[in-house]
Write a protein that holds these residues in place. Structure first.
Motif, PDB file in Angstrom:
ATOM      1  N   PHE A   1      47.662  32.057  50.853  1.00  0.00           N
ATOM      2  CA  PHE A   1      48.085  31.631  49.521  1.00  0.00           C
ATOM      3  C   PHE A   1      47.364  32.346  48.381  1.00  0.00           C
TER       4      PHE A   1
ATOM      5  N   HIS B   1      57.659  33.189  44.475  1.00  0.00           N
ATOM      6  CA  HIS B   1      57.128  32.544  45.680  1.00  0.00           C
ATOM      7  C   HIS B   1      58.197  32.451  46.758  1.00  0.00           C
TER       8      HIS B   1
ATOM      9  N   HIS C   1      63.212  29.912  43.279  1.00  0.00           N
ATOM     10  CA  HIS C   1      62.146  28.986  42.902  1.00  0.00           C
ATOM     11  C   HIS C   1      62.309  28.519  41.464  1.00  0.00           C
TER      12      HIS C   1
ATOM     13  N   ASP D   1      55.252  25.693  43.612  1.00  0.00           N
ATOM     14  CA  ASP D   1      54.339  26.613  44.316  1.00  0.00           C
ATOM     15  C   ASP D   1      54.137  27.932  43.575  1.00  0.00           C
ATOM     16  N   VAL D   2      54.334  27.935  42.255  1.00  0.00           N
ATOM     17  CA  VAL D   2      53.999  29.144  41.496  1.00  0.00           C
ATOM     18  C   VAL D   2      52.542  29.502  41.758  1.00  0.00           C
ATOM     19  N   TYR D   3      51.688  28.500  41.801  1.00  0.00           N
ATOM     20  CA  TYR D   3      50.301  28.695  42.254  1.00  0.00           C
ATOM     21  C   TYR D   3      49.952  27.563  43.201  1.00  0.00           C
ATOM     22  N   HIS D   4      49.096  27.876  44.162  1.00  0.00           N
ATOM     23  CA  HIS D   4      48.651  26.870  45.123  1.00  0.00           C
ATOM     24  C   HIS D   4      47.268  26.334  44.791  1.00  0.00           C
TER      25      HIS D   4
ATOM     26  N   PRO E   1      48.016  35.474  43.363  1.00  0.00           N
ATOM     27  CA  PRO E   1      48.916  35.009  44.424  1.00  0.00           C
ATOM     28  C   PRO E   1      48.645  35.705  45.744  1.00  0.00           C
TER      29      PRO E   1
ATOM     30  N   SER F   1      54.040  35.189  49.001  1.00  0.00           N
ATOM     31  CA  SER F   1      55.089  35.431  48.005  1.00  0.00           C
ATOM     32  C   SER F   1      56.224  36.258  48.597  1.00  0.00           C
ATOM     33  N   SER F   2      57.455  35.858  48.286  1.00  0.00           N
ATOM     34  CA  SER F   2      58.614  36.599  48.801  1.00  0.00           C
ATOM     35  C   SER F   2      58.870  37.863  47.995  1.00  0.00           C
TER      36      SER F   2
ATOM     37  N   ALA G   1      56.471  37.284  41.483  1.00  0.00           N
ATOM     38  CA  ALA G   1      55.447  36.233  41.528  1.00  0.00           C
ATOM     39  C   ALA G   1      54.381  36.470  40.472  1.00  0.00           C
TER      40      ALA G   1
END
Length: 356
Positions: free
Chosen positions: A30, A202, A206, A224-227, A275, A279-280, A285
């Motif tokens: 993450f 992410h 999203h 989940d932009v940031y964990h 990130p 991330s996809s 992201a």
């Protein structure tokens, strides 16, 4: 500066702690770069109940995210296998969000829409536990790629039962004239009380949600932009203070310069983390998280990430409302609590400083 349209229209917001616990997940999945001692990610799972009352007294309710379904091992086999393949990791849901709502005397039939921030196992929940009258709202591309779900579409991460017998609305931001904080936005209720923002990177499609809690305050559901909050703090507009009060962290108060020295960027005004590889689309992201940092810099916007356990020490959850977050000083009280995760790294820096 983030410019949000002015309005006196608001929604009521409840932050729902679903009871799910997750952890043992390598932090490298993450977050980047790696911080000594911060080797695994531990999280919880927040979803959000938004209630809107119009001028005639009509109440409309939507859910933003559904968390993890309690029988998540009945998801598509490839999703279960992938989740279990992370050595040492655990995902432990307790109940479905519908059970929490009904225990709090919110009739599930009163929910008009279920909004997925994205189609990951810990966010999609079990839509089939809600009446078919509830529309399922998804971000750009999600329905196109995953409908009608597993097993008819074998590679889909979601199930046929998630879509079955209900309207599925895929949002389209291609023609929206509205942008907030650099992210395309749609006005859900049509009165500037609640927005859905396009926040790619992410995962496919999203979304984040921006709720007006008073005429001039907001809560941003960042999914989940940031964990980890270390991915959005500090910033140039919100740098580390000289002294930081962080309970259960030694020393207390914590010198800001110690955190700066621990920060891989060696800075008091750059985020500690970035990130991770999950991330996809990394470029997207990075764009999105930079936009979200701008929201965090605003004193009148309170950010709640889906898995931010540092907030649990302060925020009040369902059935209580979160609208008075500013009066209760939630933002100030939670801002630097995430530094508790870096005790070992701070110890190393403190020792090096004392020996230097």
């Amino acid at each position: 500066m983030v410019v949000i349209p002015k309005s006196s229209n608001t929604v009521e917001v409840s932050i729902i702690d679903t009871g799910t616990r997750m952890g043992g997940i390598p932090a490298a999945i993450f977050t980047n770069p790696q911080i000594p001692g911060f080797t695994t990610f531990e999280g919880i799972s927040y979803v959000f109940l938004i209630s809107h009352t119009d001028s005639e007294g009509k109440v409309r309710r939507v859910l933003f995210d559904l968390g993890t379904r309690k029988d998540w091992e009945n998801m598509a086999p490839h999703v279960v296998q992938e989740t279990k393949s992370v050595e040492g990791a655990f995902l432990e849901p307790v109940e479905n969000v519908v059970d929490i709502l009904e225990r709090g005397e919110v009739d599930k039939s009163s929910i008009e829409a279920l909004i997925w921030s994205h189609a990951h196992v810990d966010h999609v929940g079990d839509p089939s536990t809600f009446p078919s009258s509830a529309t399922l709202i998804v971000g750009p591309g999600v329905k196109d790629k995953y409908f009608p779900g597993y097993p008819t579409k074998p590679d889909a991460p979601v199930l046929e039962t998630d879509f079955a017998n209900r309207e599925v609305q895929q949002l389209d931001y291609s023609s929206t004239p509205l942008s907030i904080g650099g992210l395309p936005a749609l006005d859900y209720f049509g009165d500037d009380s609640f927005y859905l923002l396009d926040a790619p990177g992410h995962a496919l499609g999203h979304l984040v949600g921006l709720a007006r809690t008073t005429p001039d305050t907001f809560i941003l559901f960042t999914a989940d932009v940031y964990h980890h909050p270390g991915q959005i703090r500090p910033t140039a507009n919100s740098p580390l203070p000289d002294q930081i009060q962080v309970p259960n962290l030694i020393p207390c108060p914590l010198p800001g310069r110690l955190v700066s020295d621990m920060n891989p960027a060696k800075s008091s005004s750059a985020p500690i983390l970035q990130p991770g590889d999950v991330s996809s689309d990394m470029n997207a992201a990075l764009h999105t998280i930079n936009a979200i940092r701008g929201f965090d810099d605003e004193e009148n916007v309170f950010l709640v990430a889906a898995h931010d356990r540092s907030l649990s020490e302060v925020v009040q959850t369902f059935p209580l409302l979160a609208n008075q977050w500013r009066e209760k000083k939630w933002k100030e009280r939670t801002k630097w609590l995430f530094l508790q995760d870096f005790q070992e790294a701070l110890n190393i820096v403190a020792l090096a400083t004392s020996q230097g």
